[in-house]
Design an enzyme around this catalytic site. Structure first.
Site, PDB file in Angstrom:
ATOM      1  N   HIS A 198      -3.267   4.548   4.903  1.00 10.94           N
ATOM      2  CA  HIS A 198      -4.475   3.714   4.932  1.00 10.94           C
ATOM      3  C   HIS A 198      -5.647   4.411   4.249  1.00 10.94           C
ATOM      4  CE1 HIS A 198      -7.529   0.992   6.414  1.00 10.94           C
ATOM      5  NE2 HIS A 198      -8.144   1.989   7.023  1.00 10.94           N
ATOM      6  N   TYR A 246       4.238   5.154  11.534  1.00 10.99           N
ATOM      7  CA  TYR A 246       4.538   3.727  11.708  1.00 10.99           C
ATOM      8  C   TYR A 246       5.416   3.111  10.607  1.00 10.99           C
ATOM      9  CZ  TYR A 246       0.372   3.569   8.717  1.00 10.99           C
ATOM     10  OH  TYR A 246      -0.530   3.774   7.709  1.00 10.99           O
ATOM     11  N   ARG A 252       0.873  -1.178   0.000  1.00 11.60           N
ATOM     12  CA  ARG A 252       0.000   0.000   0.000  1.00 11.60           C
ATOM     13  C   ARG A 252       0.908   1.225   0.000  1.00 11.60           C
ATOM     14  NH1 ARG A 252      -2.178   0.828   5.516  1.00 11.60           N
ATOM     15  NH2 ARG A 252      -0.727   2.564   5.444  1.00 11.60           N
TER      16      ARG A 252
HETATM   17  C1  LIG Z   1     -14.241  -6.210  12.044  1.00 14.98           C
HETATM   18  C2  LIG Z   1     -13.443  -4.971  11.808  1.00 14.98           C
HETATM   19  N1  LIG Z   1     -12.523  -4.589  12.715  1.00 14.98           N
HETATM   20  C3  LIG Z   1     -11.838  -3.442  12.555  1.00 14.98           C
HETATM   21  C4  LIG Z   1     -12.050  -2.643  11.478  1.00 14.98           C
HETATM   22  C5  LIG Z   1     -11.304  -1.305  11.325  1.00 14.98           C
HETATM   23  N2  LIG Z   1     -10.374  -1.360  10.198  1.00 14.98           N
HETATM   24  C6  LIG Z   1     -10.714  -0.903   8.982  1.00 14.98           C
HETATM   25  S1  LIG Z   1      -9.543  -1.238   7.824  1.00 14.98           S
HETATM   26  C7  LIG Z   1      -8.550  -1.985   8.951  1.00 14.98           C
HETATM   27  C8  LIG Z   1      -7.257  -2.605   8.499  1.00 14.98           C
HETATM   28  C9  LIG Z   1      -7.482  -3.673   7.469  1.00 14.98           C
HETATM   29  O1  LIG Z   1      -6.270  -4.171   6.993  1.00 14.98           O
HETATM   30  P1  LIG Z   1      -6.214  -5.197   5.787  1.00 14.98           P
HETATM   31  O2  LIG Z   1      -7.187  -6.289   5.978  1.00 14.98           O
HETATM   32  O3  LIG Z   1      -4.802  -5.566   5.628  1.00 14.98           O
HETATM   33  O4  LIG Z   1      -6.733  -4.391   4.526  1.00 14.98           O
HETATM   34  P2  LIG Z   1      -6.129  -3.069   3.873  1.00 14.98           P
HETATM   35  O5  LIG Z   1      -6.787  -1.908   4.551  1.00 14.98           O
HETATM   36  O6  LIG Z   1      -4.655  -3.115   4.068  1.00 14.98           O
HETATM   37  O7  LIG Z   1      -6.514  -3.156   2.446  1.00 14.98           O
HETATM   38  C10 LIG Z   1      -9.127  -1.950  10.220  1.00 14.98           C
HETATM   39  C11 LIG Z   1      -8.509  -2.473  11.438  1.00 14.98           C
HETATM   40  C12 LIG Z   1     -13.003  -3.079  10.552  1.00 14.98           C
HETATM   41  N3  LIG Z   1     -13.277  -2.369   9.449  1.00 14.98           N
HETATM   42  N4  LIG Z   1     -13.687  -4.234  10.739  1.00 14.98           N
END
Ligand SMILES: Cc1ncc(C[n+]2csc(CCOP(=O)(O)OP(=O)(O)O)c2C)c(N)n1
Ligand SMILES: Cc1ncc(C[n+]2csc(CCOP(=O)(O)OP(=O)(O)O)c2C)c(N)n1
Ligand SMILES: [Mg+2]
Ligand SMILES: [Mg+2]
Lengths: 338, 358, 338, 358
Positions: free
Chosen positions: B262, B271, B258
């Site tokens: 975020h 980080y 990425r």
């Molecule tokens: C059940 C749940 N817990 C926490 C979140 C908050 N949250 C949104 S995105 C994220 C990180 C997700 O990381 P990843 O699965 O690696 O996907 P990326 O954003 O890197 O595409 C978090 C913790 C959420 N959306 N759903």
């Protein structure tokens, strides 16, 4: 009219639904060859095959999520959570998806599915097998919440639930599974969702109950009648949608109301009923709406459940406090207990 | 099933090195047809431009929030190219580029992120589930949909997108297991972009690679260089084919990165350091594909220019379409709770009506 | 006294707790180097190291379950669920273990842990980021449920929560994170759990609020004052334990009550408050207890949230219906809406 | 970490064949000391007798429900023998035999199942968590406890028991992942008894074996013949040692069989046939160990008799102790909700008091 236990009536409803609509699928833990731990799905795999009624791997979020996907794909899943507390692992799927999919998609996707949950206690079950979890669902917008108290309602409400275009949480009071009643299966009945039933007419006070406490209310009303007090008993049948009209009409007539629920009281469905009734019947009320509920404790071990469960005596005590005698007695509620 | 066949390649499958030169892929994988690679290139150009545009729109307050997928275009585009129109896609919030590439209206795709009515497009017409926020939850729905297609005798496949962080959720486990037991035609596509918001992969998992999760469910799996469109497409083609022909589910992990924070609201400097990001610039999927295709004489300078021109036009249109504020009828609040509003909802609607009259 | 935002006050409370008690651990998603998406844990990993404040893998049941094990092992975990709806995956762990472990073990195991949940809306968040989930926890026996409305309460209630021998669900109203207030950190304050605060005294009616609706109640009271109506505002601070004494004393004095909650109304905490108040203050009430709540709908998209959220106008409308003028107007509630 | 080291043996580790003869175990595993095997034998005899007694007590109405572990004694006993007193055990409802073998008071162990106050024993004094009903939930608690031990500088290990069905739950996945990322000293011990109530393994998982789940988390794993005490003990010894010496978590799958119905209330004829059960009789763990030990001259006929005598005495005591009804003070309902009862609970207590006065 045939006499069936509630479990048998539910079984008949599933059978008839499977027969009439190919899109209906029944699945969950042990619902296949075993027929469910309460035998509600008895014989369905045999009659309809493994494709229509089947066992899933042991994972409740999985069961609910699978049903969401199948419903999106045009099926009408009827799933079983084996016991109340074992639906909690699926809570996110229920609250964030089942309840919201129609809404999230602006009505483009509907989710016709039924989540059957055997609930509440009174059968000597060990911990985690006796929760009254209806309020969690009733508080979640987008879910209909239904709970029958008679075999006939069990049959028809389940048929209605399966036919409904929206997700229905169908709460089955475990301790009524074996109680028998006349069932009009086949012979289409009138009242559907959102209609409460006045099971007994009375003039002096209204008892509002649902699910496992309906027989308790009826028993209390019988006993009160012997003492010359004429109680009306309303069975909600569906918690969501709520039948304000029937409840309000009854309380406006009697002027007094006791709400009975087995679940712990705090922020439960009974609180909602009491709040609604006083909002709508304030000028008809001769006494506060009282609640008779389980205590605000985790469901107790079997040896103590009789002390926890609202019984007819506790209901009658509440009725006695409805200030029939112009001597308000709210002490036990208002004061600090010793 | 033999154990070996379930294990992924010990190193990520790769067809094109970071400098754009071809490398020998493992046996069993085909180079996709040139025309598809060219199409992939064009879409990546548009996708990246769209992504940049969306990020820009957050600065202008036209979008509430936007999770960029810059750097992940090879995954986003290959995922879409591997599917037929009648296949289903279950995306996350980060997969807007994939959706736009599938032909969805960008305004509809961005509806959620601009604060409009949740899912802006029609999931049934597009065969794209709503972009999913609660992590990993959509993977089980994907299994259900795949089972539904199978039951209806269709040979459609479902692809569920998920991030590296999402694989830690229990729902992902349940989805893999259900898919395997049901033999459902679903491809789980993990875009391992190395971060879950601020949490790096090393704090997320101690597995040799996320693709090694497959064997624990009896699911075939593969890992692939996620910044190599040729490789991602080749592997996804194989996975989709496997699922479509009754082989059951397939798990693909794409190693990517990425490049942006975020979302626009995130501060990635808290980080990770600049050097790490720079290292990944060198692995850029778009530059890599361009070099590869040009060196093979498949892509001309004119075609590159044309792609960028198309991308600019696309972005301009998005900019223009998002210029207007999203419209919203407050009474719609009560429309989509149930097929038919309950008496209580009708009362609440009346309350709101009386407020709006005041 | 220093002026802090609520987020800063919470940060200070965590910092002081980590400093004073080695057993305190802070963990969750992105609470480490990032400092949490709302920066409530900002700087803690830097000051106390990765062993005391750390990021977990992304799994909420895992976070809660890990905390249960650590608490059983003698630690005092303070965990963060990133947003309200993302606590749902942990619902089983919370309802079946966190709430029940003391009970299951007959008091032999206590579970001092705090689950921090940023909740409710009003910040333009997309779906699943704005749920008001307090009723789910308040209805679950064995959980204390706390929600501050001021920076000072945020600091002290969180300190109290961490010091408490029982599990506390600590609900942080997201839209108040940035609102500033005087904070007495260091200078120990009196009121602890189970004590509501009368934020404004008044004679004509009582507004009962908590968390995100407290500023709404205060705003309504200001506006009413300009119209010559003198409203009392009670901030619950802790939902469980509930401060009957303060609420009852207020309503017995004013004779009228409006309960304000942001969550959907049906079977919410507001229902409980209304039910309790009419039970305990029936003879003091000049009008039914009214509720002002969010609608019974999934949390709406940002463009529509202002239509959903209870605001001062909606509160004032309810106050107007408290029958000050001897003309009962329950029509909108009792009748069938068009 | 190398991938191969994480994979389990392709066939279950076995030291003793079904007929009691010794077979060559894979390298790396030691035959446990004879004294421990003898102790294991004695405990299995007592454990089985206890189990039979408990089932009998359900028929007499002295127990509300009892989930038998007949056929799983090698697992139940080896699990306990592999642990030190200061290690922790996180059991399920099916692990009463293990608990009794660890020295817990049988009446306390059976409290839950006779309808008495939930967990009847003291978890802190016994270092045994409450027997867990919500499946797989305890595995995460076990990880937390293991992490707590590590933080306190203790070298204790935590063993979490779980069934084959329980491995399908999301919580199991999260527990494995947390354990691996934290490097927590926890051994996950799956008693794969082939059924989850009525659901056979084939409907539960398509994995080559459940032990293959380990690699997806970077966790070392092994599969073992669960009806061979020598093998189970040897493998668990290695797993516990691995965890105790800082190697992190370990996953062990024991292949065994639930000879009795799920509980006394279950009707197993609905979902499995007599032949299948009979096939497993031949694999009986107790007879196998007895033959093995006797043929090696370690176990004498006298010792066998003594073991059975001890078992009878034990059972008689259990019978007698469970003759009395469990006592229960209704006011205790309000005692253990919080350390200190809320005003509301005090009011409710007063209400109950007034009812009991009537
Ligand atoms: C059940 C749940 N817990 C926490 C979140 C908050 N949250 C949104 S995105 C994220 C990180 C997700 O990381 P990843 O699965 O690696 O996907 P990326 O954003 O890197 O595409 C978090 C913790 C959420 N959306 N759903
Ligand atoms: C979360 C949850 N879902 C469902 C149940 C009901 N249930 C009790 S035991 C059982 C089967 C468990 O099978 P397995 O894990 O293989 O353990 P075994 O009983 O064979 O020892 C089920 C479905 C439960 N206890 N918990
Ligand atoms: Mg990621
Ligand atoms: Mg099993």
């Amino acid at each position: 009219m045939t006499t069936l236990s509630m479990a048998q009536a539910l079984n008949a409803a599933l059978r008839d639904a499977l027969r009439e609509d190919d899109r209906v699928l029944v699945f969950g833990e042990d619902v296949g060859p075993l027929g469910g731990v309460f035998r509600v799905t008895d014989g369905l795999t045999k009659e309809f095959g493994e494709q229509r009624c089947f066992d899933t791997p042991l994972a409740e979020a999985g069961i609910v999520g699978l049903a969401v996907g199948l419903a999106m794909g045009g099926f009408r899943p009827v799933i079983e959570m084996q016991f109340d507390a074992f639906a909690y692992p699926a809570f996110e799927q229920i609250a964030s998806h089942v309840a919201k999919l129609r809404n999230r998609t602006r009505g483009r996707l509907s989710l016709p599915m039924v989540i059957r949950i055997p609930y509440a206690g009174g059968i000597g079950g060990v911990e985690h097998h006796c929760d009254s979890s209806e309020a969690y669902y009733a508080h979640t917008p987008g879910l209909k919440v239904v709970t029958p108290a008679t075999a006939d309602d069990a049959y028809w409400l389940l048929r209605d639930a399966i036919a409904d275009p929206d997700p229905v949480v169908f709460m089955e009071p475990k301790r009524l599974y074996w109680s028998k009643g006349e069932t009009s299966a086949g012979d289409r009945r009138a009242a559907g969702f959102g209609r409460a039933a006045v099971l007994r007419e009375g003039r002096d006070a209204t008892l509002v109950a649902y699910g496992p406490t309906v027989p308790v209310a009826l028993e209390a009303a019988e006993a009160a009648a012997r003492d010359g007090r004429d109680l009306e008993v309303v069975d909600l049948r569906t918690i969501v949608p709520f039948d304000d009209a029937t409840v309000v009409a009854s309380v406006r007539k009697t002027g007094r109301c006791v709400v009975i629920q087995e679940a712990q009281g705090f922020a439960g469905v009974g609180a909602e009923i009491a709040a609604r009734v006083q909002e709508r019947c304030f000028h008809s009320l001769a006494a506060p709406v009282l609640r008779v509920t389980g205590f605000d404790i985790p469901y107790p071990p079997p040896i103590l459940e009789h002390s926890h469960l609202p019984d007819a005596d506790r209901v009658l005590d509440a009725v006695d406090r409805l200030q029939f005698d112009d001597e308000p007695d709210l002490l036990h509620l208002a004061g600090e207990a010793s | 099933m033999s154990v070996d066949v379930l294990l992924p390649s010990p190193v990520p499958v790769r067809f094109v090195a970071e400098d754009g030169t071809a490398v020998q892929p493992p046996t069993g994988y085909q180079v996709p047809a040139e025309e598809r690679l060219l199409e992939g290139f064009r879409r990546m150009v548009v996708g990246r431009r769209f992504d940049r545009q969306a990020t820009a729109l957050t600065k202008q307050g036209r979008l509430a929030v936007y999770p960029s997928s810059r750097g992940q275009e090879a995954c986003q585009i290959a995922g879409v190219l591997a599917l037929r129109e009648d296949d289903w896609l279950f995306p996350t919030y980060r997969d807007s580029v994939a959706l736009v590439s599938r032909g969805l209206d960008p305004v509809e795709v961005l509806t959620l992120l601009r604060g409009g009515w949740h899912c802006g497009y029609d999931p049934v017409a597009t065969r794209v589930a709503p972009q999913c926020t609660p992590l990993a939850t959509q993977t089980i729905h994907a299994v259900g949909m795949a089972d539904a297609l199978r039951r209806k005798g269709e040979d459609g496949v479902v692809m569920a997108f998920i991030g590296d962080g999402g694989t830690s959720e229990g729902d992902f486990h349940e989805a893999l297991n259900y898919a395997a037991v049901l033999g459902a035609p679903v491809v789980f596509f993990v875009q391992n972009n190395k971060y879950a918001i601020s949490v790096p992969l090393a704090k997320q998992s101690a597995a040799p690679a996320l693709a090694y999760k497959g064997i624990g469910y009896g699911i075939r799996s593969e890992q692939v260089d996620g910044n190599d469109l040729v490789a991602v497409l080749s592997v996804l083609d194989a996975a989709v084919e496997h699922a479509r022909t009754g082989g059951g589910p397939f798990l693909v992990e794409a190693h990517t990165y990425r490049m942006d924070p975020h979302t626009n609201a995130d501060d990635a400097t808290r980080y990770r350091d600049r050097q790490e990001v720079e290292r990944w610039e060198a692995a850029d999927p778009l530059a890599r594909l361009e070099t590869y295709l040009r060196e093979r004489g498949v892509l001309t300078a004119d075609a590159v220019d044309a792609a960028h021109e198309a991308a600019e036009k696309f972005a301009a249109q998005v900019r223009q379409d998002l210029n207007a504020d999203p419209e919203a009828d407050p009474f719609e609040l009560f429309e989509h709770v149930f097929a038919e509003a309950t008496p209580q909802l009708r009362e609440q609607r009346a309350l709101l009506a009386s407020e709006l009259e005041d």
